[in-house]
Design a protein around this motif. Structure first.
Motif, PDB file in Angstrom:
ATOM      1  N   ARG A 165       0.843  -1.185   0.000  1.00  0.00           N
ATOM      2  CA  ARG A 165       0.000   0.000   0.000  1.00  0.00           C
ATOM      3  C   ARG A 165       0.879   1.236   0.000  1.00  0.00           C
ATOM      4  O   ARG A 165       1.950   1.249   0.606  1.00  0.00           O
ATOM      5  CB  ARG A 165      -0.883   0.049   1.241  1.00  0.00           C
ATOM      6  CG  ARG A 165      -1.874  -1.064   1.318  1.00  0.00           C
ATOM      7  CD  ARG A 165      -2.776  -0.937   2.528  1.00  0.00           C
ATOM      8  NE  ARG A 165      -2.012  -0.721   3.747  1.00  0.00           N
ATOM      9  CZ  ARG A 165      -2.488  -0.127   4.837  1.00  0.00           C
ATOM     10  NH1 ARG A 165      -3.716   0.318   4.870  1.00  0.00           N
ATOM     11  NH2 ARG A 165      -1.744   0.016   5.903  1.00  0.00           N
ATOM     12  N   ARG A 166       0.392   2.277  -0.666  1.00  0.00           N
ATOM     13  CA  ARG A 166       1.045   3.582  -0.642  1.00  0.00           C
ATOM     14  C   ARG A 166      -0.001   4.622  -0.270  1.00  0.00           C
ATOM     15  O   ARG A 166      -1.139   4.541  -0.706  1.00  0.00           O
ATOM     16  CB  ARG A 166       1.650   3.939  -1.999  1.00  0.00           C
ATOM     17  CG  ARG A 166       2.791   3.044  -2.378  1.00  0.00           C
ATOM     18  CD  ARG A 166       3.459   3.519  -3.643  1.00  0.00           C
ATOM     19  NE  ARG A 166       4.484   2.562  -4.052  1.00  0.00           N
ATOM     20  CZ  ARG A 166       5.271   2.731  -5.074  1.00  0.00           C
ATOM     21  NH1 ARG A 166       5.172   3.802  -5.823  1.00  0.00           N
ATOM     22  NH2 ARG A 166       6.174   1.825  -5.374  1.00  0.00           N
ATOM     23  N   LYS A 167       0.416   5.588   0.505  1.00  0.00           N
ATOM     24  CA  LYS A 167      -0.506   6.626   0.934  1.00  0.00           C
ATOM     25  C   LYS A 167      -0.353   7.858   0.049  1.00  0.00           C
ATOM     26  O   LYS A 167       0.748   8.349  -0.159  1.00  0.00           O
ATOM     27  CB  LYS A 167      -0.243   7.011   2.387  1.00  0.00           C
ATOM     28  CG  LYS A 167      -1.251   7.987   2.941  1.00  0.00           C
ATOM     29  CD  LYS A 167      -1.008   8.235   4.411  1.00  0.00           C
ATOM     30  CE  LYS A 167      -2.086   9.126   4.995  1.00  0.00           C
ATOM     31  NZ  LYS A 167      -1.837   9.357   6.425  1.00  0.00           N
ATOM     32  N   ASN A 168      -1.476   8.336  -0.464  1.00  0.00           N
ATOM     33  CA  ASN A 168      -1.485   9.579  -1.218  1.00  0.00           C
ATOM     34  C   ASN A 168      -1.551  10.699  -0.178  1.00  0.00           C
ATOM     35  O   ASN A 168      -2.591  10.911   0.447  1.00  0.00           O
ATOM     36  CB  ASN A 168      -2.694   9.622  -2.152  1.00  0.00           C
ATOM     37  CG  ASN A 168      -2.742  10.888  -2.972  1.00  0.00           C
ATOM     38  OD1 ASN A 168      -2.250  11.937  -2.570  1.00  0.00           O
ATOM     39  ND2 ASN A 168      -3.362  10.791  -4.138  1.00  0.00           N
ATOM     40  N   ILE A 169      -0.430  11.404   0.021  1.00  0.00           N
ATOM     41  CA  ILE A 169      -0.396  12.403   1.094  1.00  0.00           C
ATOM     42  C   ILE A 169      -1.260  13.618   0.789  1.00  0.00           C
ATOM     43  O   ILE A 169      -1.561  14.404   1.688  1.00  0.00           O
ATOM     44  CB  ILE A 169       1.056  12.832   1.429  1.00  0.00           C
ATOM     45  CG1 ILE A 169       1.743  13.440   0.224  1.00  0.00           C
ATOM     46  CG2 ILE A 169       1.835  11.658   1.979  1.00  0.00           C
ATOM     47  CD1 ILE A 169       3.096  14.056   0.533  1.00  0.00           C
ATOM     48  N   LEU A 170      -1.697  13.768  -0.451  1.00  0.00           N
ATOM     49  CA  LEU A 170      -2.583  14.888  -0.791  1.00  0.00           C
ATOM     50  C   LEU A 170      -4.032  14.596  -0.410  1.00  0.00           C
ATOM     51  O   LEU A 170      -4.767  15.495  -0.004  1.00  0.00           O
ATOM     52  CB  LEU A 170      -2.477  15.220  -2.277  1.00  0.00           C
ATOM     53  CG  LEU A 170      -1.091  15.643  -2.763  1.00  0.00           C
ATOM     54  CD1 LEU A 170      -1.099  15.849  -4.269  1.00  0.00           C
ATOM     55  CD2 LEU A 170      -0.638  16.905  -2.044  1.00  0.00           C
ATOM     56  N   THR A 171      -4.456  13.328  -0.573  1.00  0.00           N
ATOM     57  CA  THR A 171      -5.844  12.966  -0.282  1.00  0.00           C
ATOM     58  C   THR A 171      -5.998  12.164   1.001  1.00  0.00           C
ATOM     59  O   THR A 171      -7.102  12.019   1.510  1.00  0.00           O
ATOM     60  CB  THR A 171      -6.439  12.129  -1.434  1.00  0.00           C
ATOM     61  OG1 THR A 171      -5.741  10.880  -1.498  1.00  0.00           O
ATOM     62  CG2 THR A 171      -6.353  12.868  -2.758  1.00  0.00           C
ATOM     63  N   GLY A 172      -4.885  11.588   1.486  1.00  0.00           N
ATOM     64  CA  GLY A 172      -4.946  10.737   2.674  1.00  0.00           C
ATOM     65  C   GLY A 172      -5.405   9.318   2.365  1.00  0.00           C
ATOM     66  O   GLY A 172      -5.531   8.503   3.267  1.00  0.00           O
ATOM     67  N   GLU A 173      -5.655   8.999   1.090  1.00  0.00           N
ATOM     68  CA  GLU A 173      -6.128   7.674   0.706  1.00  0.00           C
ATOM     69  C   GLU A 173      -4.956   6.709   0.542  1.00  0.00           C
ATOM     70  O   GLU A 173      -3.865   7.101   0.135  1.00  0.00           O
ATOM     71  CB  GLU A 173      -6.894   7.735  -0.611  1.00  0.00           C
ATOM     72  CG  GLU A 173      -8.174   8.518  -0.536  1.00  0.00           C
ATOM     73  CD  GLU A 173      -8.848   8.606  -1.892  1.00  0.00           C
ATOM     74  OE1 GLU A 173     -10.044   8.346  -1.945  1.00  0.00           O
ATOM     75  OE2 GLU A 173      -8.157   8.924  -2.883  1.00  0.00           O
ATOM     76  N   TRP A 174      -5.228   5.455   0.853  1.00  0.00           N
ATOM     77  CA  TRP A 174      -4.257   4.389   0.628  1.00  0.00           C
ATOM     78  C   TRP A 174      -4.610   3.687  -0.678  1.00  0.00           C
ATOM     79  O   TRP A 174      -5.773   3.427  -0.959  1.00  0.00           O
ATOM     80  CB  TRP A 174      -4.292   3.384   1.773  1.00  0.00           C
ATOM     81  CG  TRP A 174      -3.682   3.930   3.014  1.00  0.00           C
ATOM     82  CD1 TRP A 174      -4.339   4.583   4.024  1.00  0.00           C
ATOM     83  CD2 TRP A 174      -2.309   3.898   3.381  1.00  0.00           C
ATOM     84  NE1 TRP A 174      -3.448   4.954   4.990  1.00  0.00           N
ATOM     85  CE2 TRP A 174      -2.192   4.548   4.632  1.00  0.00           C
ATOM     86  CE3 TRP A 174      -1.164   3.390   2.783  1.00  0.00           C
ATOM     87  CZ2 TRP A 174      -0.979   4.689   5.287  1.00  0.00           C
ATOM     88  CZ3 TRP A 174       0.046   3.531   3.448  1.00  0.00           C
ATOM     89  CH2 TRP A 174       0.125   4.175   4.675  1.00  0.00           C
ATOM     90  N   ILE A 175      -3.613   3.385  -1.481  1.00  0.00           N
ATOM     91  CA  ILE A 175      -3.835   2.674  -2.736  1.00  0.00           C
ATOM     92  C   ILE A 175      -3.014   1.386  -2.743  1.00  0.00           C
ATOM     93  O   ILE A 175      -1.979   1.294  -2.095  1.00  0.00           O
ATOM     94  CB  ILE A 175      -3.480   3.534  -3.973  1.00  0.00           C
ATOM     95  CG1 ILE A 175      -2.002   3.933  -3.944  1.00  0.00           C
ATOM     96  CG2 ILE A 175      -4.358   4.755  -4.058  1.00  0.00           C
ATOM     97  CD1 ILE A 175      -1.509   4.467  -5.260  1.00  0.00           C
ATOM     98  N   LEU A 176      -3.505   0.410  -3.476  1.00  0.00           N
ATOM     99  CA  LEU A 176      -2.813  -0.864  -3.614  1.00  0.00           C
ATOM    100  C   LEU A 176      -1.908  -0.799  -4.838  1.00  0.00           C
ATOM    101  O   LEU A 176      -2.341  -0.427  -5.920  1.00  0.00           O
ATOM    102  CB  LEU A 176      -3.822  -2.006  -3.776  1.00  0.00           C
ATOM    103  CG  LEU A 176      -3.246  -3.392  -4.026  1.00  0.00           C
ATOM    104  CD1 LEU A 176      -2.405  -3.849  -2.837  1.00  0.00           C
ATOM    105  CD2 LEU A 176      -4.360  -4.371  -4.301  1.00  0.00           C
ATOM    106  N   VAL A 177      -0.643  -1.153  -4.657  1.00  0.00           N
ATOM    107  CA  VAL A 177       0.333  -1.203  -5.754  1.00  0.00           C
ATOM    108  C   VAL A 177       0.747  -2.658  -5.910  1.00  0.00           C
ATOM    109  O   VAL A 177       1.149  -3.299  -4.948  1.00  0.00           O
ATOM    110  CB  VAL A 177       1.563  -0.316  -5.444  1.00  0.00           C
ATOM    111  CG1 VAL A 177       2.594  -0.414  -6.550  1.00  0.00           C
ATOM    112  CG2 VAL A 177       1.141   1.113  -5.199  1.00  0.00           C
TER     113      VAL A 177
END
Length: 98
Positions: A13-25
């Motif tokens: 997982r990586r966190k989008n620091i602009l939106t606070g959302e976690w995404i699966l890579v």
């Protein structure tokens, strides 16, 4: 047997620091063979078995397993799944990005 975590090979997982959302890579999915080309097949020349097809009965799959000799609907395990079993937890925090 557990596999040591490698950020370039294993899902994480990586966190989008602009939106606070976690995404699966899932970097391992880039190794999939591309079969996106579409062709028009004449119904009369359509074959029922292809020795090079990795989904046909008794053929070797991409991952090396051999398909059973099925003659009806069959459920396959995804050879290029987004998640991988038995990978050790990994933690990398590069400026709160990973």
């Amino acid at each position: 047997m557990q596999i040591d975590f490698d950020i370039n090979k294993h899902p994480h997982r990586r966190k989008n620091i602009l939106t606070g959302e976690w995404i699966l890579v899932s970097p391992q999915r880039a190794k999939r063979s591309w079969l996106g080309k579409e062709e028009v097949i004449d119904a009369q020349s359509k074959i029922s078995y292809d020795k090079d097809c990795y989904l046909c009965p008794n053929n070797i799959r991409v991952g090396g397993d051999i398909n059973p000799n099925y003659s009806g609907p069959y459920s396959f395990t995804n050879d290029h799944a987004a998640l991988i079993e038995n990978v050790r937890d990994g933690y990398i925090n590069n400026n709160d990005l990973l």
